[in-house]
Design a protein around this motif. Structure first.
Motif, PDB file in Angstrom:
ATOM      1  N   PHE A   1       0.826  -1.202   0.000  1.00  8.95           N
ATOM      2  CA  PHE A   1       0.000   0.000   0.000  1.00  8.95           C
ATOM      3  C   PHE A   1       0.868   1.263   0.000  1.00  8.95           C
ATOM      4  O   PHE A   1       0.615   2.208  -0.742  1.00  8.95           O
ATOM      5  N   CYS A   2       1.913   1.253   0.808  1.00 13.12           N
ATOM      6  CA  CYS A   2       2.807   2.421   0.873  1.00 13.12           C
ATOM      7  C   CYS A   2       3.568   2.614  -0.437  1.00 13.12           C
ATOM      8  O   CYS A   2       3.731   3.745  -0.909  1.00 13.12           O
ATOM      9  N   LEU A   3       4.030   1.522  -1.041  1.00 14.81           N
ATOM     10  CA  LEU A   3       4.743   1.632  -2.310  1.00 14.81           C
ATOM     11  C   LEU A   3       3.810   2.085  -3.427  1.00 14.81           C
ATOM     12  O   LEU A   3       4.218   2.849  -4.310  1.00 14.81           O
ATOM     13  N   ALA A   4       2.559   1.633  -3.395  1.00 13.93           N
ATOM     14  CA  ALA A   4       1.591   2.093  -4.389  1.00 13.93           C
ATOM     15  C   ALA A   4       1.298   3.577  -4.193  1.00 13.93           C
ATOM     16  O   ALA A   4       1.170   4.327  -5.171  1.00 13.93           O
ATOM     17  N   GLY A   5       1.196   4.011  -2.944  1.00 11.54           N
ATOM     18  CA  GLY A   5       1.007   5.433  -2.669  1.00 11.54           C
ATOM     19  C   GLY A   5       2.170   6.267  -3.161  1.00 11.54           C
ATOM     20  O   GLY A   5       1.991   7.368  -3.690  1.00 11.54           O
ATOM     21  N   MET A   6       3.372   5.726  -3.032  1.00  6.99           N
ATOM     22  CA  MET A   6       4.549   6.440  -3.516  1.00  6.99           C
ATOM     23  C   MET A   6       4.540   6.535  -5.034  1.00  6.99           C
ATOM     24  O   MET A   6       4.874   7.581  -5.597  1.00  6.99           O
ATOM     25  N   SER A   7       4.127   5.481  -5.708  1.00  3.43           N
ATOM     26  CA  SER A   7       4.105   5.532  -7.172  1.00  3.43           C
ATOM     27  C   SER A   7       3.027   6.485  -7.681  1.00  3.43           C
ATOM     28  O   SER A   7       3.223   7.161  -8.694  1.00  3.43           O
ATOM     29  N   ILE A   8       1.912   6.556  -6.999  1.00  2.00           N
ATOM     30  CA  ILE A   8       0.862   7.514  -7.386  1.00  2.00           C
ATOM     31  C   ILE A   8       1.320   8.941  -7.106  1.00  2.00           C
ATOM     32  O   ILE A   8       1.055   9.854  -7.881  1.00  2.00           O
ATOM     33  N   ALA A   9       2.038   9.137  -6.000  1.00  2.00           N
ATOM     34  CA  ALA A   9       2.480  10.473  -5.622  1.00  2.00           C
ATOM     35  C   ALA A   9       3.548  11.031  -6.553  1.00  2.00           C
ATOM     36  O   ALA A   9       3.782  12.241  -6.555  1.00  2.00           O
ATOM     37  N   MET A  10       4.170  10.184  -7.357  1.00  2.00           N
ATOM     38  CA  MET A  10       5.200  10.672  -8.279  1.00  2.00           C
ATOM     39  C   MET A  10       4.630  11.656  -9.292  1.00  2.00           C
ATOM     40  O   MET A  10       5.356  12.498  -9.809  1.00  2.00           O
ATOM     41  N   ALA A  11       3.357  11.583  -9.568  1.00  2.00           N
ATOM     42  CA  ALA A  11       2.739  12.501 -10.515  1.00  2.00           C
ATOM     43  C   ALA A  11       2.396  13.840  -9.865  1.00  2.00           C
ATOM     44  O   ALA A  11       2.083  14.797 -10.581  1.00  2.00           O
ATOM     45  N   HIS A  12       2.451  13.922  -8.549  1.00  2.00           N
ATOM     46  CA  HIS A  12       1.976  15.117  -7.862  1.00  2.00           C
ATOM     47  C   HIS A  12       3.093  15.969  -7.275  1.00  2.00           C
ATOM     48  O   HIS A  12       3.298  17.098  -7.680  1.00  2.00           O
ATOM     49  N   SER A  13       3.792  15.443  -6.291  1.00  2.00           N
ATOM     50  CA  SER A  13       4.748  16.275  -5.568  1.00  2.00           C
ATOM     51  C   SER A  13       5.856  15.419  -4.974  1.00  2.00           C
ATOM     52  O   SER A  13       5.631  14.271  -4.572  1.00  2.00           O
ATOM     53  N   LEU A  14       7.044  15.997  -4.895  1.00  2.00           N
ATOM     54  CA  LEU A  14       8.194  15.298  -4.339  1.00  2.00           C
ATOM     55  C   LEU A  14       8.024  15.059  -2.839  1.00  2.00           C
ATOM     56  O   LEU A  14       8.448  14.019  -2.331  1.00  2.00           O
ATOM     57  N   LYS A  15       7.389  15.989  -2.133  1.00  2.00           N
ATOM     58  CA  LYS A  15       7.242  15.801  -0.690  1.00  2.00           C
ATOM     59  C   LYS A  15       6.362  14.592  -0.371  1.00  2.00           C
ATOM     60  O   LYS A  15       6.600  13.892   0.601  1.00  2.00           O
ATOM     61  N   TRP A  16       5.369  14.305  -1.217  1.00  3.44           N
ATOM     62  CA  TRP A  16       4.533  13.125  -0.995  1.00  3.44           C
ATOM     63  C   TRP A  16       5.284  11.844  -1.336  1.00  3.44           C
ATOM     64  O   TRP A  16       5.091  10.815  -0.701  1.00  3.44           O
ATOM     65  N   VAL A  17       6.155  11.911  -2.327  1.00  2.00           N
ATOM     66  CA  VAL A  17       6.984  10.746  -2.659  1.00  2.00           C
ATOM     67  C   VAL A  17       7.902  10.422  -1.489  1.00  2.00           C
ATOM     68  O   VAL A  17       8.053   9.253  -1.101  1.00  2.00           O
ATOM     69  N   ILE A  18       8.503  11.439  -0.913  1.00  3.44           N
ATOM     70  CA  ILE A  18       9.381  11.237   0.239  1.00  3.44           C
ATOM     71  C   ILE A  18       8.588  10.698   1.427  1.00  3.44           C
ATOM     72  O   ILE A  18       9.029   9.772   2.120  1.00  3.44           O
ATOM     73  N   PHE A  19       7.405  11.251   1.665  1.00  4.30           N
ATOM     74  CA  PHE A  19       6.554  10.785   2.764  1.00  4.30           C
ATOM     75  C   PHE A  19       6.217   9.305   2.605  1.00  4.30           C
ATOM     76  O   PHE A  19       6.393   8.516   3.538  1.00  4.30           O
ATOM     77  N   TRP A  20       5.729   8.911   1.434  1.00  3.55           N
ATOM     78  CA  TRP A  20       5.353   7.514   1.208  1.00  3.55           C
ATOM     79  C   TRP A  20       6.574   6.607   1.215  1.00  3.55           C
ATOM     80  O   TRP A  20       6.488   5.454   1.650  1.00  3.55           O
ATOM     81  N   GLY A  21       7.713   7.100   0.725  1.00  4.76           N
ATOM     82  CA  GLY A  21       8.932   6.301   0.756  1.00  4.76           C
ATOM     83  C   GLY A  21       9.402   6.018   2.170  1.00  4.76           C
ATOM     84  O   GLY A  21       9.760   4.887   2.497  1.00  4.76           O
ATOM     85  N   VAL A  22       9.394   7.034   3.004  1.00  2.00           N
ATOM     86  CA  VAL A  22       9.795   6.847   4.405  1.00  2.00           C
ATOM     87  C   VAL A  22       8.802   5.931   5.117  1.00  2.00           C
ATOM     88  O   VAL A  22       9.198   5.045   5.880  1.00  2.00           O
ATOM     89  N   LEU A  23       7.518   6.131   4.856  1.00  2.00           N
ATOM     90  CA  LEU A  23       6.499   5.288   5.474  1.00  2.00           C
ATOM     91  C   LEU A  23       6.647   3.831   5.052  1.00  2.00           C
ATOM     92  O   LEU A  23       6.484   2.921   5.875  1.00  2.00           O
ATOM     93  N   SER A  24       6.981   3.593   3.788  1.00  2.00           N
ATOM     94  CA  SER A  24       7.166   2.209   3.347  1.00  2.00           C
ATOM     95  C   SER A  24       8.396   1.589   3.990  1.00  2.00           C
ATOM     96  O   SER A  24       8.370   0.419   4.384  1.00  2.00           O
ATOM     97  N   LEU A  25       9.481   2.348   4.101  1.00  2.40           N
ATOM     98  CA  LEU A  25      10.676   1.824   4.764  1.00  2.40           C
ATOM     99  C   LEU A  25      10.407   1.505   6.230  1.00  2.40           C
ATOM    100  O   LEU A  25      10.873   0.490   6.753  1.00  2.40           O
TER     101      LEU A  25
END
Length: 63
Positions: A15-39
């Motif tokens: 779920f976190c990795l999917a959120g990160m892939s969706i966030a790539m179209a929007h903003s870098l801060k959301w990509v970082i958030f989802w990446g940290v959450l997945s880790l």
């Protein structure tokens, strides 16, 4: 680790990795958030697995 607990951690990680892939179209801060959450979620799953393995090893040695 029980199957239900491992399923929970794997679904949370996916779920976190999917959120990160969706966030790539929007903003870098959301990509970082989802990446940290997945880790964090994947790391927590590994820590729980090790703690349960150590607990089971100790209880089998005491018997």
């Amino acid at each position: 680790m029980s199957k239900s607990l491992s399923l929970l951690f794997s679904c949370l990680g996916i779920f976190c990795l999917a959120g990160m892939s969706i966030a790539m179209a929007h903003s870098l801060k959301w990509v970082i958030f989802w990446g940290v959450l997945s880790l964090v979620s994947i790391g927590t799953g590994f820590m729980v697995k090790v703690k349960l393995r150590n607990r089971n090893a100790r209880s089998s040695q005491e018997e």
